[in-house]
Design a protein around this motif. Sequence first.
Motif, PDB file in Angstrom:
ATOM      1  N   ASP A  37       0.840  -1.200   0.000  1.00 55.24           N
ATOM      2  CA  ASP A  37       0.000   0.000   0.000  1.00 55.24           C
ATOM      3  C   ASP A  37       0.877   1.253   0.000  1.00 55.24           C
ATOM      4  O   ASP A  37       1.720   1.448   0.888  1.00 55.24           O
ATOM      5  CB  ASP A  37      -0.904  -0.009   1.230  1.00 55.24           C
ATOM      6  N   PHE A  38       0.684   2.124  -1.017  1.00 49.79           N
ATOM      7  CA  PHE A  38       1.456   3.365  -1.155  1.00 49.79           C
ATOM      8  C   PHE A  38       0.654   4.593  -0.720  1.00 49.79           C
ATOM      9  O   PHE A  38       1.077   5.717  -0.969  1.00 49.79           O
ATOM     10  CB  PHE A  38       1.874   3.554  -2.624  1.00 49.79           C
ATOM     11  N   ALA A  39      -0.478   4.384  -0.048  1.00 47.50           N
ATOM     12  CA  ALA A  39      -1.376   5.506   0.262  1.00 47.50           C
ATOM     13  C   ALA A  39      -0.705   6.552   1.144  1.00 47.50           C
ATOM     14  O   ALA A  39      -0.911   7.752   0.971  1.00 47.50           O
ATOM     15  CB  ALA A  39      -2.648   4.981   0.919  1.00 47.50           C
ATOM     16  N   LYS A  40       0.096   6.125   2.105  1.00 45.54           N
ATOM     17  CA  LYS A  40       0.718   7.058   3.053  1.00 45.54           C
ATOM     18  C   LYS A  40       2.177   7.379   2.701  1.00 45.54           C
ATOM     19  O   LYS A  40       2.909   7.933   3.512  1.00 45.54           O
ATOM     20  CB  LYS A  40       0.648   6.470   4.461  1.00 45.54           C
ATOM     21  N   LEU A  41       2.582   7.011   1.481  1.00 47.15           N
ATOM     22  CA  LEU A  41       3.960   7.280   1.035  1.00 47.15           C
ATOM     23  C   LEU A  41       4.071   8.685   0.457  1.00 47.15           C
ATOM     24  O   LEU A  41       3.267   9.075  -0.401  1.00 47.15           O
ATOM     25  CB  LEU A  41       4.386   6.244  -0.021  1.00 47.15           C
ATOM     26  N   SER A  42       5.070   9.429   0.929  1.00 47.08           N
ATOM     27  CA  SER A  42       5.285  10.798   0.412  1.00 47.08           C
ATOM     28  C   SER A  42       6.215  10.786  -0.801  1.00 47.08           C
ATOM     29  O   SER A  42       5.949  11.450  -1.810  1.00 47.08           O
ATOM     30  CB  SER A  42       5.877  11.692   1.504  1.00 47.08           C
ATOM     31  N   SER A  43       7.316  10.047  -0.707  1.00 47.35           N
ATOM     32  CA  SER A  43       8.265   9.988  -1.823  1.00 47.35           C
ATOM     33  C   SER A  43       9.087   8.716  -1.707  1.00 47.35           C
ATOM     34  O   SER A  43       9.192   8.128  -0.632  1.00 47.35           O
ATOM     35  CB  SER A  43       9.182  11.209  -1.830  1.00 47.35           C
ATOM     36  N   ILE A  44       9.700   8.333  -2.825  1.00 42.61           N
ATOM     37  CA  ILE A  44      10.561   7.163  -2.871  1.00 42.61           C
ATOM     38  C   ILE A  44      11.673   7.418  -3.877  1.00 42.61           C
ATOM     39  O   ILE A  44      11.432   8.057  -4.920  1.00 42.61           O
ATOM     40  CB  ILE A  44       9.747   5.892  -3.248  1.00 42.61           C
TER      41      ILE A  44
END
Length: 352
Positions: A37-44
Amino acid sequence: MSKIKRQAGEISLHGNISYKDAKEIRNKINGDITCIDFAKLSSIDYASAILLSKYRAKFKNVSKNVASIFDLIDDKSIDRNLKSRKNELNFIQFFGKNIVDFFRNTLSLSEFLGEFLIKNLKALLNPLNFRFKELSNFIKDGGVNAVFIVLLTSFLIGIVLAYLGSAMLAQFGASIYIVDIMGVLTLREVAPLIAAIVVAGRTASSFTAQIGVMKITEEIDAMKTMGLDPFGFLVIPRVIAMVFALPLVIFLADVISILGQMLVAQNILDIGFNEYLARFKDSIELRHLYIGLFKAPFFGAAIAIIGCMRGFEVSHNAESLGQKTTISVVNAIFCVIAIDAVFAIFFMWYGV
């Protein structure tokens, strides 16, 4: 706080994921994964995206910006093995660059020499401010500590020259003239030049490294802040020390080189020590010794000035220190040979 959370087979990413989180990614993403789940990801970043790319089918809630990174990884049209082309200079560019570097180095040396002469004159006018303790230390470091390697080198060079000379002169039945030829050659050129080159390689690099480290650690800036003149504290004692030390080193090189030649003459040509010394005294004028010693202060000054100048050119990083130390040795050896050539032509021109 962990940026990668796992509940059963579901992985959720939080905040900013970078290459620093690679170890945690490998530890958390193992076994059966139902979704990421990438919903709460800001950056990568790109490195972390590569680690996650093989689970692309299990992604959910991927933002447009994050998806573009994975699209870049999947783009087959990009040649991953492509290396940037080196910008090599052609002959004209290479020649021009070296000319510009030559004039830039000449200007830098002239500026440094001008400052040295002015500051040195002030030091001579105020001898009470001169640092005699540091002068003795630099004489020891730059001259006395270099005696062993200079003597060893001069001794071996003397043996080699005597062997070559004896082999050639024996063909003409003129073996006794090895004393005349090698005596003049040793006193005038070989011993002074070998000694100066060895000292240049040893001492110029030492001076550059010492001053360069002081510049990197900001000791020179601290001296300026305290109202002290770094040039007077660091350069003048070193230069004067080498001017005094090198004549002694060259004189010892003369003695040991002649000793090596005497050993060869006794064992190869059956010329005993007494006979060699008697011939040496009758055939070799004292002026040849004086000529070799006369060049010594100029060699010493050139070695110290170049070593100190390159030390002040060091930038605030270790790579620059290594580069300037290497350049210092090359420049010092070149200047020693150039000065010797100028004196040789001058003395020959006036028949000295």
